[in-house]
Design an enzyme around this catalytic site. Sequence first.
Site, PDB file in Angstrom:
ATOM      1  N   GLY A 203       0.828  -1.082   0.065  1.00 39.89           N
ATOM      2  CA  GLY A 203       0.002  -0.229   0.063  1.00 39.89           C
ATOM      3  C   GLY A 203       0.914   1.453   0.015  1.00 39.89           C
ATOM      4  O   GLY A 203       1.942   1.254  -0.211  1.00 39.89           O
ATOM      5  N   ASN A 204       0.190   2.417   0.350  1.00 40.50           N
ATOM      6  CA  ASN A 204       1.040   3.581   0.302  1.00 40.50           C
ATOM      7  C   ASN A 204       0.313   4.338   1.428  1.00 40.50           C
ATOM      8  O   ASN A 204      -0.652   4.058   2.077  1.00 40.50           O
ATOM      9  CB  ASN A 204       1.190   4.487  -1.059  1.00 40.50           C
ATOM     10  CG  ASN A 204      -0.162   4.808  -1.517  1.00 40.50           C
ATOM     11  OD1 ASN A 204      -1.019   5.489  -1.013  1.00 40.50           O
ATOM     12  ND2 ASN A 204      -0.684   3.868  -2.570  1.00 40.50           N
ATOM     13  N   ARG A 205       1.065   5.681   1.832  1.00 41.75           N
ATOM     14  CA  ARG A 205       0.787   6.441   2.940  1.00 41.75           C
ATOM     15  C   ARG A 205      -0.427   7.273   2.855  1.00 41.75           C
ATOM     16  O   ARG A 205      -0.819   8.193   3.644  1.00 41.75           O
ATOM     17  CB  ARG A 205       1.912   7.222   3.423  1.00 41.75           C
ATOM     18  CG  ARG A 205       2.800   6.227   4.015  1.00 41.75           C
ATOM     19  CD  ARG A 205       4.065   7.285   4.692  1.00 41.75           C
ATOM     20  NE  ARG A 205       3.859   8.007   5.386  1.00 41.75           N
ATOM     21  CZ  ARG A 205       4.909   9.215   5.617  1.00 41.75           C
ATOM     22  NH1 ARG A 205       5.792   9.106   4.969  1.00 41.75           N
ATOM     23  NH2 ARG A 205       4.369  10.020   6.441  1.00 41.75           N
ATOM     24  N   SER A 206      -1.087   7.466   1.499  1.00 44.18           N
ATOM     25  CA  SER A 206      -2.033   8.448   1.195  1.00 44.18           C
ATOM     26  C   SER A 206      -3.338   8.254   2.176  1.00 44.18           C
ATOM     27  O   SER A 206      -3.540   7.007   2.494  1.00 44.18           O
ATOM     28  CB  SER A 206      -2.434   8.139  -0.230  1.00 44.18           C
ATOM     29  OG  SER A 206      -3.787   8.935  -0.451  1.00 44.18           O
ATOM     30  N   ALA A 276      -3.745   7.924  -4.754  1.00 49.19           N
ATOM     31  CA  ALA A 276      -2.310   7.327  -5.146  1.00 49.19           C
ATOM     32  C   ALA A 276      -2.260   6.089  -5.522  1.00 49.19           C
ATOM     33  O   ALA A 276      -2.794   5.049  -4.717  1.00 49.19           O
ATOM     34  CB  ALA A 276      -1.734   7.375  -3.558  1.00 49.19           C
TER      35      ALA A 276
END
Length: 415
Positions: A203-206, A276
């Site tokens: 995943g990502n930090r968005s 994102a």
Amino acid sequence: MFVVIGVTGGIAAYKTVHLVRLLVKAGHDVHVVPTEDAVRFVGLPTWEAISRNPVTTSVHDDVARVRHVSLGQSADLVIVAPATANSLAKMATGLADDLLGTTLLATTAPVVVAPAMHTEMWRHPATVHNMQTLRDRGVIVVGPDDGALTGGDSGPGRMSEPEAILEAALAAAGGSRSDLGGVRVVVTAGGTREPIDPVRYIGNRSSGRQGVAVALAAAERGADVVLIAAHVDDGVLAEASASARLKIVRTGTAAELGRAAADEASAADVVVMAAAVADYRVADVSESKLSKDAAPGRGLRLDLVENDDILAGLVGVRRDGQTIVGFAAETPGEGETLLDRGRRKAARKGADLLAVNQVGWSLGFEANENEILILTAEGVVVETTRGTKREVADALWDAVLAVRRNPGQNRGKTK
Ligand SMILES: Cc1cc2nc3c(=O)[nH]c(=O)nc-3n(C[C@H](O)[C@H](O)[C@H](O)COP(=O)(O)O)c2cc1C
């Protein structure tokens, strides 16, 4: 939006704490101005903590910034909740013996009041007369409701619920700005998650805050909005789901988001790709949870394959009159500026506008503030904006409207 909340001395001040929370959660910059009596009911530390801004009752604090008029001048909306009989009388007369009084005289923003008092006070000819004066002056009055009052009495005089005040206040503020009326908008928000196995993902930090702020700003300015949400932080979607002009489509992976965006974009006038989206996905997603026991001490290699470029795909099938906006979160390298990097990406993507922001370990994600450059495909900087994510969203919509009014105006120019 810069929102001033005046709080006056009634028990219902405790309900205004929730109103402030709702506004902050929706990304507004909220400044609470209590009266001296109000802080006997709910104290300054509560207002400061909830609004995330300094709070004072006095015109003599922060004099260098001419606070007694600057709050009113900066406001896009002023709400007084609860509004006591005393404060309504002061407003009707134009008295300015405290910070709330000066702020109310210094503002040209819509003013919404939510009266709260005992029925006898509400029905007194003095109050009736003061309310008429305020209404004639354009002040919007929400409530009071009929119900239980302090001390066991009951009748008209109870402050309306925070949600009702919020709705009336946003309608009042939106009334001055319905410049997206009839525009069909699709916004993507949040971070995609690419599965590794049934339990894990990349995943990502968005947090989804900026995308949701863009969707809400559009809805409040009159657009019909489809919000395609990937993973969005808890609570961020709650405010969006309360908006009648906004439909939410939940997605997970980049491929799901891409399919939803393609479906919804076909009928949209404006598409804003603020999500994102993962550039890569795992080539072979395991059907069962990967276990160290399969190859102890040998580590794990994952093969990744590139996902489709959703923004480029949408640009490729853009209809006449459709505006496509991309977002790019960048970490410029040595000897390179954010603008250089943004211009290269803007040229490559071909979207009508690209909103570029710098991200880093402690920059950009999960915050309520943001700073972006908005570029055309030709690399022209049409806007540089910094503020709450909601303010940034409004600046983005101003730029979108400018491009839609004058397509091609910036073609060939750079600055
Ligand atoms: C427990 C308590 C509850 C009160 N509730 C109200 C109220 O709901 N509405 C009102 O007009 N005044 C109410 N008052 C009276 C106001 O606090 C008083 O008129 C005060 O001067 C208002 O000051 P302000 O308008 O500057 O905040 C209440 C007073 C007390 C002690």
